[in-house]
Design an enzyme around this catalytic site. Structure first.
Site, PDB file in Angstrom:
ATOM      1  N   ALA A   1       9.316 -12.588 -84.263  1.00  0.00           N
ATOM      2  CA  ALA A   1       8.306 -11.795 -84.966  1.00  0.00           C
ATOM      3  C   ALA A   1       6.933 -11.908 -84.311  1.00  0.00           C
ATOM      4  CB  ALA A   1       8.236 -12.241 -86.431  1.00  0.00           C
TER       5      ALA A   1
ATOM      6  N   SER B   1       2.580  -2.905 -77.913  1.00  0.00           N
ATOM      7  CA  SER B   1       2.563  -3.174 -76.477  1.00  0.00           C
ATOM      8  C   SER B   1       1.459  -4.164 -76.100  1.00  0.00           C
ATOM      9  CB  SER B   1       2.368  -1.867 -75.695  1.00  0.00           C
ATOM     10  OG  SER B   1       3.506  -1.029 -75.835  1.00  0.00           O
TER      11      SER B   1
ATOM     12  N   THR C   1      13.686  -7.144 -85.696  1.00  0.00           N
ATOM     13  CA  THR C   1      15.132  -6.921 -85.783  1.00  0.00           C
ATOM     14  C   THR C   1      15.818  -8.045 -86.549  1.00  0.00           C
ATOM     15  OG1 THR C   1      15.128  -5.709 -83.694  1.00  0.00           O
ATOM     16  CG2 THR C   1      17.252  -6.563 -84.454  1.00  0.00           C
TER      17      THR C   1
ATOM     18  N   GLU D   1      11.072  -3.877 -76.438  1.00  0.00           N
ATOM     19  CA  GLU D   1      10.902  -5.045 -75.566  1.00  0.00           C
ATOM     20  C   GLU D   1      10.198  -4.693 -74.260  1.00  0.00           C
ATOM     21  OE1 GLU D   1      13.330  -8.383 -74.902  1.00  0.00           O
ATOM     22  OE2 GLU D   1      14.444  -8.102 -76.762  1.00  0.00           O
TER      23      GLU D   1
END
Length: 394
Positions: A134, A142, A168, A377
């Site tokens: 997290a 970004s 996620t 990512e």
């Protein structure tokens, strides 16, 4: 696989152990049992607990973790060979594998104290505890250093306040690697610290605010949660106070290789499905794939696939060898594989024609699942910035 062995000889073959890993994961993911779980996840859009339990039993939830903590002890190359096979059959299931291994698991294994590793890693390997990572916030994506979640020290406790977004599997996780600001941001000193927070409904001040209604990658969850005066002990610090960016950055660098191989896996599936369908579907008296413009597009996709896979292998090999240049190669691999995943799935969508409008068609599913890979990512633009900066400083 060895990109360059000790004798100076190029060897691009998988080792016998890597072939066995590839075959075992492929057989598992092709099984009727997994196919049933994939179908169920696409319908109910829930986390696949049964799949993860079985994956744990096969050693897939802690592939690169030291066996003393219940892991399989595989090297980076071995793990990404497995990753391609997971992604070939299911992007969201491969994402669940990835988060447990290369994000939460890797961060704890790399930066954790002996007590932290002993406490969490065996349970994560066994599928008894799921982890999440997290850092992202509503106003920090970004620009990962710009988080505003903050942590303040009171006696022997840390108190965290803030909100995390696009995390996620936070809805399933019992342990989260949470980043909070412990000092003002300054040049060369982001001022953040990483914490291991045992999240869940029983934690005072923790609130799972939202599970996103996603349009793709059904079977993994994407969540937003809040920390309102959440209190953790001193031993919850992961790494060193004030050096959270080191934990975040090094974990992302490692995980970037896994995400790149996810892109390779789904791109390979998209190409295979296009060829299979296009060999049967005829237009103007011959199979679609025999039309030159279609064949040329598939040929270009094949070149891009092989190129991306080699970049991924090189990055993993460099990481295993301790070569710091793996960071740049990983960015190249993430960019190449992410862009390829999107383009190959778009090609599949296009050549399936009208069938692609059906949400149940494989072309539609691949197109939806692959579209986000160039974004998460580290977006493609971030990877280009990393590559360009490295080029210009030399």
């Amino acid at each position: 696989m060895y990109i360059l062995n000790r004798g100076g000889k190029m060897d691009f073959a998988l080792t016998e152990d890597q072939r066995l890993i590839q075959e075992s994961v492929r057989d598992f993911m092709q099984s009727k049992e997994v196919a049933t779980w994939i179908k169920k996840a696409e319908t109910d859009k829930e986390f696949p607990h049964e799949f993860m339990k079985r994956a744990a039993g096969l050693g897939y939830l802690a592939m690169t973790i030291d066996p003393k903590y219940g892991g399989a002890g595989l090297g980076p190359l071995d793990a990404i060979v497995a990753m391609e096979e997971f992604a070939y059959r299911s992007v969201p299931f491969s994402l669940n594998i990835l988060v447990q291994n290369s994000l939460a698991g890797h961060a704890i294994a790399t930066f954790g104290t002996e007590e932290q590793k002993t406490k969490y890693l065996p349970k994560m390997a066994a599928g008894e505890l799921f982890g999440c990572f997290a850092n992202t916030e509503p106003d920090a994506g970004s620009d990962a250093k710009s988080i505003i979640t903050h942590a303040k020290k009171y006696a022997d406790k840390w108190v965290l306040n803030g909100k995390k977004r696009f995390c996620t599997n936070a809805s399933e996780a019992g342990i989260a690697v949470v980043f909070g600001r412990t000092a003002a941001r300054a040049r060369g000193a982001p001022g953040t610290t990483a914490f291991l927070v045992e999240i869940g409904s029983e934690l005072p001040g923790f609130s799972l605010d939202k599970k996103e209604e996603k349009v793709a990658q059904y079977g993994s969850t994407l969540c937003e949660f809040s920390l309102d005066d959440v209190m953790v002990a001193e031993d919850a610090v992961l790494g060193q106070v004030g050096r959270g960016w080191e934990v975040c950055d090094k974990t992302f660098r490692h995980s970037r290789i896994w995400i790149a191989m996810q892109g390779v896996g789904v791109a390979r599936r998209a190409i295979d499905e296009t060829i299979a369908y296009g060999s049967l579907r005829k237009t103007f008296g011959k199979p679609i794939v025999e039309h030159q413009h279609v064949a040329f597009e598939l040929a270009k996709a094949r070149v891009a696939l092989e190129s991306a896979r080699l970049l991924v292998f090189k990055a993993a090999w460099q990481e295993a060898e301790g070569d710091s240049e793996f960071v740049i190669t990983a960015s190249m691999a993430k960019y190449a594989a992410g862009e390829l995943a999107e383009k190959a799935s778009c090609l599949c969508y296009r050549y399936f024609g009208g069938l692609s409008i059906s949400s149940e068609s494989i072309s539609s599913k691949l197109h939806r699942d692959a579209a986000i890979i160039p974004v998460y990512e580290g977006a493609s633009e971030i990877q280009l910035a990393i590559i360009a900066k490295d080029m210009l400083k030399k």
